[in-house]
Design an enzyme around this catalytic site. Structure first.
Site, short mmCIF file in Angstrom:
data_model
loop_
_atom_site.label_atom_id
_atom_site.label_comp_id
_atom_site.label_asym_id
_atom_site.label_seq_id
_atom_site.Cartn_x
_atom_site.Cartn_y
_atom_site.Cartn_z
N LYS A 22 0.76 74.17 94.96
CA LYS A 22 1.06 74.50 96.35
C LYS A 22 1.27 73.22 97.17
O LYS A 22 2.22 73.12 97.96
CB LYS A 22 -0.09 75.32 96.94
CG LYS A 22 0.10 75.71 98.40
CD LYS A 22 -1.06 76.55 98.90
CE LYS A 22 -0.87 76.94 100.36
NZ LYS A 22 -2.00 77.75 100.87
N SER A 68 3.63 55.75 99.40
CA SER A 68 3.11 57.07 99.78
C SER A 68 3.70 57.56 101.09
O SER A 68 4.87 57.88 101.15
CB SER A 68 1.57 57.03 99.84
OG SER A 68 1.04 56.73 98.57
#
Length: 444
Positions: free
Chosen positions: A147, A107
Protein backbone atom coordinates in the site's frame (compact mmCIF):
# COMPACT_ATOMS: atom_id res chain seq x y z
CA UNK A 1 30.83 73.79 -42.12
CA UNK A 2 27.59 72.19 -43.30
CA UNK A 3 29.09 68.73 -42.70
CA UNK A 4 29.87 69.69 -39.12
CA UNK A 5 26.33 70.97 -38.61
CA UNK A 6 24.84 67.73 -40.03
CA UNK A 7 27.08 65.64 -37.74
CA UNK A 8 26.00 67.64 -34.68
CA UNK A 9 22.31 67.27 -35.61
CA UNK A 10 22.77 63.50 -36.15
CA UNK A 11 24.61 63.13 -32.84
CA UNK A 12 21.87 65.06 -31.01
CA UNK A 13 19.12 62.89 -32.53
CA UNK A 14 21.09 59.69 -31.72
CA UNK A 15 21.59 60.67 -28.07
CA UNK A 16 17.94 61.69 -27.75
CA UNK A 17 16.65 58.39 -29.10
CA UNK A 18 19.16 56.37 -27.04
CA UNK A 19 18.27 58.17 -23.80
CA UNK A 20 14.60 57.48 -24.49
CA UNK A 21 15.21 53.77 -25.08
CA UNK A 22 17.72 53.10 -22.28
CA UNK A 23 15.25 53.44 -19.38
CA UNK A 24 13.00 50.88 -21.05
CA UNK A 25 15.91 48.49 -21.59
CA UNK A 26 17.09 48.97 -18.03
CA UNK A 27 13.59 48.43 -16.66
CA UNK A 28 13.21 45.25 -18.71
CA UNK A 29 16.49 43.92 -17.33
CA UNK A 30 15.47 44.79 -13.78
CA UNK A 31 12.16 42.97 -14.25
CA UNK A 32 14.00 39.78 -15.18
CA UNK A 33 14.68 38.37 -11.73
CA UNK A 34 14.97 34.80 -10.49
CA UNK A 35 14.48 33.76 -6.86
CA UNK A 36 16.78 31.04 -5.47
CA UNK A 37 15.71 28.97 -2.44
CA UNK A 38 18.31 26.71 -0.82
CA UNK A 39 17.33 23.42 0.81
CA UNK A 40 20.57 22.08 2.25
CA UNK A 41 19.45 19.84 5.10
CA UNK A 42 16.68 17.45 6.08
CA UNK A 43 13.12 18.09 4.95
CA UNK A 44 11.50 19.04 8.26
CA UNK A 45 8.01 20.09 9.43
CA UNK A 46 8.91 23.72 8.63
CA UNK A 47 10.39 23.07 5.16
CA UNK A 48 6.99 23.17 3.45
CA UNK A 49 6.25 26.50 5.18
CA UNK A 50 9.53 27.91 3.84
CA UNK A 51 8.74 26.71 0.30
CA UNK A 52 5.23 28.16 0.56
CA UNK A 53 6.63 31.53 1.67
CA UNK A 54 9.20 31.54 -1.16
CA UNK A 55 6.53 30.70 -3.75
CA UNK A 56 4.22 33.43 -2.45
CA UNK A 57 7.08 35.93 -2.55
CA UNK A 58 7.95 34.94 -6.14
CA UNK A 59 4.31 35.29 -7.19
CA UNK A 60 3.83 38.69 -5.56
CA UNK A 61 7.07 40.18 -6.87
CA UNK A 62 6.70 38.82 -10.41
CA UNK A 63 9.84 36.70 -10.57
CA UNK A 64 10.62 34.86 -13.79
CA UNK A 65 11.17 31.60 -11.95
CA UNK A 66 11.93 29.99 -8.59
CA UNK A 67 15.05 27.84 -8.40
CA UNK A 68 15.10 25.32 -5.52
CA UNK A 69 18.63 24.05 -4.92
CA UNK A 70 18.61 20.61 -3.31
CA UNK A 71 21.30 19.03 -1.15
CA UNK A 72 19.36 16.86 1.27
CA UNK A 73 19.37 13.34 2.71
CA UNK A 74 15.56 13.36 2.72
CA UNK A 75 13.11 13.98 5.53
CA UNK A 76 9.44 13.96 6.41
CA UNK A 77 7.15 12.33 3.86
CA UNK A 78 4.12 14.52 4.64
CA UNK A 79 6.21 17.66 4.20
CA UNK A 80 7.62 16.30 0.94
CA UNK A 81 4.19 15.58 -0.50
CA UNK A 82 3.06 19.07 0.57
CA UNK A 83 6.01 20.66 -1.25
CA UNK A 84 5.22 18.66 -4.39
CA UNK A 85 1.62 19.90 -4.30
CA UNK A 86 2.75 23.51 -3.90
CA UNK A 87 5.06 23.22 -6.92
CA UNK A 88 2.20 21.87 -9.04
CA UNK A 89 -0.24 24.55 -7.85
CA UNK A 90 1.83 27.71 -8.42
CA UNK A 91 1.92 29.69 -11.68
CA UNK A 92 5.62 30.46 -11.13
CA UNK A 93 7.94 28.09 -13.05
CA UNK A 94 9.88 26.02 -10.50
CA UNK A 95 13.34 24.73 -11.37
CA UNK A 96 14.77 21.90 -9.26
CA UNK A 97 18.56 21.92 -9.15
CA UNK A 98 20.75 19.45 -7.24
CA UNK A 99 23.58 21.71 -6.16
CA UNK A 100 26.45 22.26 -5.31
CA UNK A 101 28.92 19.84 -6.88
CA UNK A 102 29.27 16.78 -4.69
CA UNK A 103 25.78 17.22 -3.24
CA UNK A 104 22.95 14.69 -3.10
CA UNK A 105 19.17 14.73 -3.38
CA UNK A 106 18.20 11.43 -1.80
CA UNK A 107 14.78 10.01 -0.90
CA UNK A 108 12.47 12.98 -0.38
CA UNK A 109 14.89 15.17 -2.37
CA UNK A 110 14.52 12.88 -5.39
CA UNK A 111 10.72 13.08 -5.26
CA UNK A 112 10.87 16.87 -5.10
CA UNK A 113 13.27 17.02 -8.05
CA UNK A 114 10.98 14.83 -10.17
CA UNK A 115 8.01 17.11 -9.40
CA UNK A 116 9.67 20.38 -10.54
CA UNK A 117 8.92 21.97 -13.92
CA UNK A 118 12.58 21.82 -14.95
CA UNK A 119 15.02 19.37 -13.37
CA UNK A 120 18.77 19.94 -13.38
CA UNK A 121 21.87 18.70 -11.59
CA UNK A 122 25.36 20.05 -11.04
CA UNK A 123 28.26 17.81 -12.09
CA UNK A 124 29.26 15.10 -9.59
CA UNK A 125 25.90 15.14 -7.79
CA UNK A 126 23.67 12.11 -7.12
CA UNK A 127 19.94 11.43 -6.92
CA UNK A 128 18.13 8.29 -5.79
CA UNK A 129 18.02 6.04 -2.70
CA UNK A 130 14.28 6.62 -2.40
CA UNK A 131 13.42 3.15 -1.14
CA UNK A 132 11.67 3.60 2.23
CA UNK A 133 13.33 1.88 5.19
CA UNK A 134 12.54 1.61 8.89
CA UNK A 135 14.78 1.11 11.91
CA UNK A 136 14.55 -2.20 13.75
CA UNK A 137 16.35 -3.82 16.67
CA UNK A 138 18.66 -5.55 14.19
CA UNK A 139 19.39 -2.51 12.03
CA UNK A 140 17.27 -1.29 9.11
CA UNK A 141 14.71 -3.05 6.94
CA UNK A 142 13.07 -1.98 3.68
CA UNK A 143 9.39 -1.11 3.88
CA UNK A 144 7.57 -3.75 1.80
CA UNK A 145 4.00 -2.74 2.55
CA UNK A 146 2.48 -2.71 -0.96
CA UNK A 147 0.00 0.00 0.00
CA UNK A 148 2.80 2.42 0.94
CA UNK A 149 5.23 1.45 -1.83
CA UNK A 150 2.60 1.51 -4.60
CA UNK A 151 1.36 4.92 -3.49
CA UNK A 152 4.89 6.36 -3.65
CA UNK A 153 5.65 4.70 -6.98
CA UNK A 154 2.44 5.98 -8.55
CA UNK A 155 3.03 9.52 -7.28
CA UNK A 156 6.62 9.52 -8.60
CA UNK A 157 5.77 8.01 -12.02
CA UNK A 158 2.83 10.36 -12.51
CA UNK A 159 5.04 13.37 -11.85
CA UNK A 160 7.63 11.96 -14.26
CA UNK A 161 4.95 11.41 -16.92
CA UNK A 162 3.59 14.92 -16.41
CA UNK A 163 7.00 16.40 -17.20
CA UNK A 164 7.81 13.80 -19.91
CA UNK A 165 10.60 12.17 -17.93
CA UNK A 166 11.74 8.59 -17.47
CA UNK A 167 8.95 6.79 -15.59
CA UNK A 168 10.95 3.56 -15.22
CA UNK A 169 13.76 5.38 -13.41
CA UNK A 170 11.20 7.14 -11.21
CA UNK A 171 9.81 3.73 -10.22
CA UNK A 172 13.24 2.15 -9.62
CA UNK A 173 14.34 5.04 -7.39
CA UNK A 174 11.81 3.62 -4.92
CA UNK A 175 11.63 -0.11 -5.65
CA UNK A 176 15.33 -0.76 -6.41
CA UNK A 177 17.07 2.09 -4.55
CA UNK A 178 18.41 3.32 -7.89
CA UNK A 179 21.11 6.03 -7.76
CA UNK A 180 22.17 8.14 -10.73
CA UNK A 181 24.90 10.71 -11.27
CA UNK A 182 24.22 13.88 -13.25
CA UNK A 183 25.41 12.67 -16.65
CA UNK A 184 23.54 9.36 -16.40
CA UNK A 185 20.40 11.11 -15.18
CA UNK A 186 20.57 13.40 -18.22
CA UNK A 187 21.13 10.44 -20.56
CA UNK A 188 18.16 8.54 -19.05
CA UNK A 189 15.90 11.61 -19.33
CA UNK A 190 15.46 11.96 -15.58
CA UNK A 191 16.59 15.59 -15.79
CA UNK A 192 16.82 18.16 -18.59
CA UNK A 193 20.07 19.96 -17.80
CA UNK A 194 23.52 19.53 -16.27
CA UNK A 195 25.00 22.84 -15.18
CA UNK A 196 27.89 23.90 -12.91
CA UNK A 197 26.21 27.06 -11.57
CA UNK A 198 22.89 28.82 -11.19
CA UNK A 199 23.90 31.52 -13.70
CA UNK A 200 24.85 28.93 -16.32
CA UNK A 201 21.60 27.05 -15.72
CA UNK A 202 19.55 30.22 -16.22
CA UNK A 203 21.33 30.80 -19.51
CA UNK A 204 20.51 27.23 -20.64
CA UNK A 205 16.80 27.36 -19.75
CA UNK A 206 16.29 30.79 -21.35
CA UNK A 207 13.50 30.57 -23.93
CA UNK A 208 11.82 27.50 -22.41
CA UNK A 209 8.01 27.68 -22.30
CA UNK A 210 6.82 26.66 -18.84
CA UNK A 211 3.29 27.05 -17.45
CA UNK A 212 2.22 29.25 -20.33
CA UNK A 213 5.13 31.68 -20.13
CA UNK A 214 8.43 31.91 -21.98
CA UNK A 215 11.39 32.15 -19.62
CA UNK A 216 13.66 35.16 -20.04
CA UNK A 217 16.37 34.16 -17.61
CA UNK A 218 19.65 34.74 -19.44
CA UNK A 219 21.42 37.54 -17.59
CA UNK A 220 18.55 37.80 -15.09
CA UNK A 221 19.23 39.12 -11.61
CA UNK A 222 19.63 36.27 -9.11
CA UNK A 223 17.98 37.01 -5.74
CA UNK A 224 18.64 34.64 -2.84
CA UNK A 225 15.58 33.96 -0.70
CA UNK A 226 16.05 35.14 2.89
CA UNK A 227 14.12 32.99 5.33
CA UNK A 228 12.06 35.10 7.78
CA UNK A 229 13.40 35.03 11.33
CA UNK A 230 10.48 33.00 12.67
CA UNK A 231 10.84 30.32 9.98
CA UNK A 232 14.65 30.33 10.30
CA UNK A 233 14.36 29.61 14.04
CA UNK A 234 11.74 26.94 13.43
CA UNK A 235 13.97 25.38 10.78
CA UNK A 236 16.78 25.02 13.32
CA UNK A 237 14.73 23.40 16.09
CA UNK A 238 12.87 21.14 13.63
CA UNK A 239 16.10 19.43 12.62
CA UNK A 240 15.59 15.79 13.78
CA UNK A 241 18.82 15.76 15.79
CA UNK A 242 18.31 19.20 17.37
CA UNK A 243 14.67 18.59 18.35
CA UNK A 244 15.44 15.20 19.90
CA UNK A 245 18.43 16.57 21.81
CA UNK A 246 16.27 19.43 23.11
CA UNK A 247 13.82 16.89 24.50
CA UNK A 248 16.57 14.92 26.22
CA UNK A 249 18.30 18.06 27.49
CA UNK A 250 15.01 19.21 28.98
CA UNK A 251 14.50 15.85 30.66
CA UNK A 252 17.91 15.91 32.33
CA UNK A 253 17.44 19.56 33.33
CA UNK A 254 14.22 18.63 35.13
CA UNK A 255 16.00 15.76 36.89
CA UNK A 256 18.72 18.18 38.01
CA UNK A 257 16.14 20.73 39.10
CA UNK A 258 14.19 18.24 41.19
CA UNK A 259 17.32 16.92 42.90
CA UNK A 260 18.84 20.41 43.42
CA UNK A 261 15.97 22.93 43.63
CA UNK A 262 16.60 26.63 43.47
CA UNK A 263 18.81 26.91 40.38
CA UNK A 264 16.03 27.29 37.79
CA UNK A 265 16.95 24.07 35.96
CA UNK A 266 13.30 22.96 36.01
CA UNK A 267 12.22 26.08 34.09
CA UNK A 268 14.99 25.59 31.54
CA UNK A 269 13.97 21.94 31.17
CA UNK A 270 10.33 22.84 30.51
CA UNK A 271 11.35 25.39 27.85
CA UNK A 272 13.72 22.90 26.17
CA UNK A 273 11.05 20.18 26.10
CA UNK A 274 8.50 22.63 24.67
CA UNK A 275 10.90 23.65 21.89
CA UNK A 276 11.72 20.00 21.19
CA UNK A 277 8.03 19.11 20.90
CA UNK A 278 7.44 22.06 18.56
CA UNK A 279 10.43 20.98 16.48
CA UNK A 280 9.10 17.45 16.05
CA UNK A 281 5.67 18.76 15.09
CA UNK A 282 4.22 17.19 18.29
CA UNK A 283 4.38 13.77 16.60
CA UNK A 284 5.93 12.06 19.62
CA UNK A 285 5.77 8.38 20.55
CA UNK A 286 3.57 8.11 23.68
CA UNK A 287 5.36 4.94 24.76
CA UNK A 288 8.69 6.76 24.54
CA UNK A 289 7.41 9.58 26.74
CA UNK A 290 6.16 7.03 29.30
CA UNK A 291 9.55 5.28 29.41
CA UNK A 292 11.36 8.59 29.81
CA UNK A 293 9.02 9.67 32.66
CA UNK A 294 9.56 6.34 34.43
CA UNK A 295 13.31 6.79 33.97
CA UNK A 296 13.13 10.27 35.50
CA UNK A 297 11.22 8.93 38.48
CA UNK A 298 13.74 6.15 39.08
CA UNK A 299 16.72 8.52 38.83
CA UNK A 300 15.11 10.98 41.23
CA UNK A 301 14.37 8.11 43.62
CA UNK A 302 18.01 7.05 43.44
CA UNK A 303 19.15 10.62 44.12
CA UNK A 304 16.87 10.98 47.11
CA UNK A 305 17.52 7.57 48.65
CA UNK A 306 20.65 6.05 47.13
CA UNK A 307 21.09 2.34 47.63
CA UNK A 308 23.00 -0.05 45.44
CA UNK A 309 22.35 1.93 42.23
CA UNK A 310 19.59 -0.43 41.01
CA UNK A 311 17.07 2.39 40.59
CA UNK A 312 19.66 4.56 38.83
CA UNK A 313 20.62 1.85 36.34
CA UNK A 314 16.97 1.00 35.67
CA UNK A 315 16.20 4.68 35.16
CA UNK A 316 19.08 5.05 32.71
CA UNK A 317 17.88 2.02 30.73
CA UNK A 318 14.37 3.47 30.55
CA UNK A 319 15.63 6.85 29.33
CA UNK A 320 17.93 5.29 26.70
CA UNK A 321 15.07 3.11 25.44
CA UNK A 322 12.75 6.12 25.38
CA UNK A 323 15.31 8.23 23.52
CA UNK A 324 15.64 5.52 20.85
CA UNK A 325 11.89 5.68 20.32
CA UNK A 326 11.92 9.50 20.35
CA UNK A 327 14.48 9.66 17.53
CA UNK A 328 12.44 10.35 14.35
CA UNK A 329 13.63 7.48 12.15
CA UNK A 330 10.51 5.46 11.35
CA UNK A 331 8.94 5.61 7.89
CA UNK A 332 6.76 7.37 6.85
CA UNK A 333 7.47 9.97 9.52
CA UNK A 334 11.08 10.31 8.38
CA UNK A 335 11.77 9.42 4.74
CA UNK A 336 15.56 9.17 4.61
CA UNK A 337 18.20 6.57 3.67
CA UNK A 338 19.23 3.98 6.25
CA UNK A 339 22.70 5.52 6.78
CA UNK A 340 21.23 8.88 7.75
CA UNK A 341 18.71 7.24 10.07
CA UNK A 342 21.55 5.46 11.84
CA UNK A 343 23.36 8.80 12.18
CA UNK A 344 20.28 10.35 13.80
CA UNK A 345 19.95 7.42 16.19
CA UNK A 346 23.63 7.55 17.17
CA UNK A 347 23.45 11.32 17.69
CA UNK A 348 20.58 10.87 20.14
CA UNK A 349 21.61 7.73 22.00
CA UNK A 350 25.32 8.52 22.47
CA UNK A 351 24.78 11.74 24.52
CA UNK A 352 22.07 9.97 26.52
CA UNK A 353 24.45 7.18 27.50
CA UNK A 354 27.24 9.63 28.34
CA UNK A 355 24.98 11.79 30.51
CA UNK A 356 23.57 8.67 32.14
CA UNK A 357 27.04 7.39 32.98
CA UNK A 358 27.87 10.79 34.48
CA UNK A 359 24.71 10.66 36.61
CA UNK A 360 25.54 7.18 37.83
CA UNK A 361 29.07 8.34 38.68
CA UNK A 362 27.60 11.29 40.60
CA UNK A 363 25.27 8.92 42.46
CA UNK A 364 28.25 6.73 43.35
CA UNK A 365 30.10 9.73 44.75
CA UNK A 366 27.02 10.80 46.73
CA UNK A 367 26.84 7.32 48.24
CA UNK A 368 30.54 7.48 49.16
CA UNK A 369 30.09 10.81 50.90
CA UNK A 370 27.03 9.60 52.81
CA UNK A 371 28.83 6.47 54.00
CA UNK A 372 32.00 8.36 54.99
CA UNK A 373 32.53 9.11 58.68
CA UNK A 374 31.93 12.72 59.70
CA UNK A 375 35.15 14.65 59.19
CA UNK A 376 34.42 17.42 61.65
CA UNK A 377 34.30 15.06 64.62
CA UNK A 378 37.81 13.84 63.80
CA UNK A 379 39.19 17.36 64.21
CA UNK A 380 38.58 17.45 67.95
CA UNK A 381 41.73 16.68 69.90
CA UNK A 382 44.06 16.92 66.94
CA UNK A 383 46.95 19.35 66.61
CA UNK A 384 47.40 22.20 64.13
CA UNK A 385 50.05 24.83 63.42
CA UNK A 386 49.37 28.57 63.78
CA UNK A 387 50.11 30.46 60.55
CA UNK A 388 48.67 33.81 61.66
CA UNK A 389 48.90 34.94 65.30
CA UNK A 390 45.84 34.54 67.52
CA UNK A 391 44.93 37.07 70.18
CA UNK A 392 42.06 37.06 72.67
CA UNK A 393 39.09 38.42 70.73
CA UNK A 394 41.06 38.41 67.44
CA UNK A 395 40.86 35.39 65.16
CA UNK A 396 43.90 33.97 63.41
CA UNK A 397 44.56 31.05 61.11
CA UNK A 398 45.85 27.53 61.65
CA UNK A 399 46.97 24.80 59.25
CA UNK A 400 45.55 21.30 59.76
CA UNK A 401 46.35 18.47 57.31
CA UNK A 402 46.91 20.94 54.46
CA UNK A 403 43.71 22.91 55.14
CA UNK A 404 43.52 26.50 56.39
CA UNK A 405 41.06 27.18 59.21
CA UNK A 406 40.06 30.28 61.12
CA UNK A 407 40.85 29.87 64.81
CA UNK A 408 40.34 31.69 68.09
CA UNK A 409 41.60 31.23 71.63
CA UNK A 410 41.42 32.85 75.03
CA UNK A 411 45.19 33.35 75.11
CA UNK A 412 47.79 34.79 72.79
CA UNK A 413 49.39 32.26 70.41
CA UNK A 414 52.21 33.19 68.07
CA UNK A 415 52.90 32.06 64.51
CA UNK A 416 54.52 28.62 64.30
CA UNK A 417 53.23 27.36 67.64
CA UNK A 418 51.32 24.12 67.96
CA UNK A 419 47.72 24.15 69.16
CA UNK A 420 45.13 21.56 70.12
CA UNK A 421 41.66 21.76 68.57
CA UNK A 422 39.06 21.86 71.31
CA UNK A 423 35.87 22.33 69.32
CA UNK A 424 34.43 23.63 66.05
CA UNK A 425 32.13 26.67 66.11
CA UNK A 426 30.73 26.96 62.58
CA UNK A 427 33.78 27.55 60.38
CA UNK A 428 35.98 28.65 63.30
CA UNK A 429 38.10 26.29 65.38
CA UNK A 430 38.51 26.88 69.11
CA UNK A 431 42.10 26.03 70.05
CA UNK A 432 44.55 26.13 72.97
CA UNK A 433 48.33 26.02 73.04
CA UNK A 434 49.94 22.59 73.15
CA UNK A 435 52.16 21.75 76.06
CA UNK A 436 55.80 22.09 75.11
CA UNK A 437 56.57 18.37 75.58
CA UNK A 438 53.65 17.32 73.36
CA UNK A 439 54.66 19.84 70.72
CA UNK A 440 58.22 18.54 70.66
CA UNK A 441 57.08 14.91 70.39
CA UNK A 442 54.72 15.91 67.55
CA UNK A 443 57.64 17.55 65.68
CA UNK A 444 59.75 14.40 66.10
Amino acid sequence: MRSLQRFCIFLFLFLTVTSALLPGITTAQEDRRVLVLEISDSITPVSDDIVADAIAFAEQEGYQALVITLNTPGGGLDETLNIMEQIAATDVPVIGYVYPEGGNAWSAGTLILISTDIAAMAPFTVVGSAQPVTMTAGGTEPVNDSKIVNALVTRATENARKHERNQTAAREFITENLNLDAETALEYNVIEYVSPSVEDLLMQVDGEEIKGRVLETEGATVVNYDTPLRLAFMNIISNPIISSLLLLLGIYAIILGISNPGFGAELFGIVAIALGLIGTGFDVNIGAIFLVLVGIGLLVLELQAPGFGVFGIAGLVCIVAGSVLLAPTDFPGNYTPADFQRTILLSIVAPTILVGIFLLFALYKVMEVRKRKPQFGELIGEMATVIRPIEPGIEGYVLHMGEYWKARSGVSIQKGEKVTILEKDGVVLVVEPVEEEKAESADE
